[in-house]
Design an enzyme around this catalytic site. Structure first.
Site, short mmCIF file in Angstrom:
data_model
loop_
_atom_site.label_atom_id
_atom_site.label_comp_id
_atom_site.label_asym_id
_atom_site.label_seq_id
_atom_site.Cartn_x
_atom_site.Cartn_y
_atom_site.Cartn_z
N CYS A 1 5.96 -0.03 7.66
CA CYS A 1 5.63 1.25 6.93
C CYS A 1 6.80 1.49 5.96
CB CYS A 1 5.35 2.38 7.75
SG CYS A 1 4.86 3.81 6.91
N GLY B 1 0.87 -1.06 0.05
CA GLY B 1 0.13 -0.02 -0.11
C GLY B 1 0.87 1.15 0.00
N GLN C 1 3.20 9.90 0.96
CA GLN C 1 4.58 9.22 0.90
C GLN C 1 5.52 9.48 -0.20
OE1 GLN C 1 2.64 5.42 2.20
NE2 GLN C 1 4.68 5.27 3.13
#
Ligand code: NI
Length: 165
Positions: free
Chosen positions: A90, A47, A52
């Site tokens: 992440c 994802g 980001q």
């Protein structure tokens, strides 16, 4: 042609901004989504949220096992219920994972990036549910590390990541 964009890391202020809503799908949004896909697959990740890659817009892309890949504009949680413990990672916090609480069930609504129509996605007790909450947190300036009990709760990755978001 799609471009792999640099992924911003924790500490970059763009990850702490509240991203802006997308008014409607258009060519510039499609281009951002294409770049996000190639960036996510290159990482590799399951994802990615637009902040980001330094773009403060409410755009996410998600591709988890057993589900078709999809992009979503302006996603938001409509309903969440239950709790469960997950081991999360992440792409903006490379090399680490940590245990946090996520919802058991989520109902998300957002805008289809092609038709501009509203779509709703339900997920329960799976990576999709976790990923939806994770990416929606990103567009609201939240990182999963915010939920950790303390810096010791961040665990260095020893094995290859199985699902970085
Ligand atoms: Ni993330």
């Amino acid at each position: 042609m799609a471009n792999i964009l640099p992924i911003r890391r924790a500490g970059d202020p763009v990850l702490r901004e509240k991203a802006r809503r997308v008014r409607r799908p258009d060519d510039s949004i499609s281009k951002i989504i294409e770049d996000m896909w190639v960036t996510m697959y290159d990482a590799p990740g399951v994802g990615l949220a637009a902040p980001q890659v330094g773009i403060p817009l409410k755009i996410v892309v998600i591709h988890v096992p057993d589900h078709e890949p999809f992009a979503l504009l302006n996603p938001e949680i409509v309903k969440r219920s239950g709790e469960r413990q997950v081991d999360e990672g992440c792409l903006s916090v490379p090399g680490f994972r940590g245990e946090i609480q996520r919802s058991l069930k989520v109902l998300v609504k957002g805008m289809d990036p092609v038709t501009g129509k509203e779509v709703r996605i339900r997920a329960e007790n799976d990576l999709l549910a976790e990923c939806l909450e994770h990416e929606i947190d990103h567009i609201n300036g939240i990182l999963y590390i915010d939920y950790l009990d303390g810096p010791d709760a961040l665990v260095p990755l020893e094995d290859a990541p199985e699902g970085q978001e």
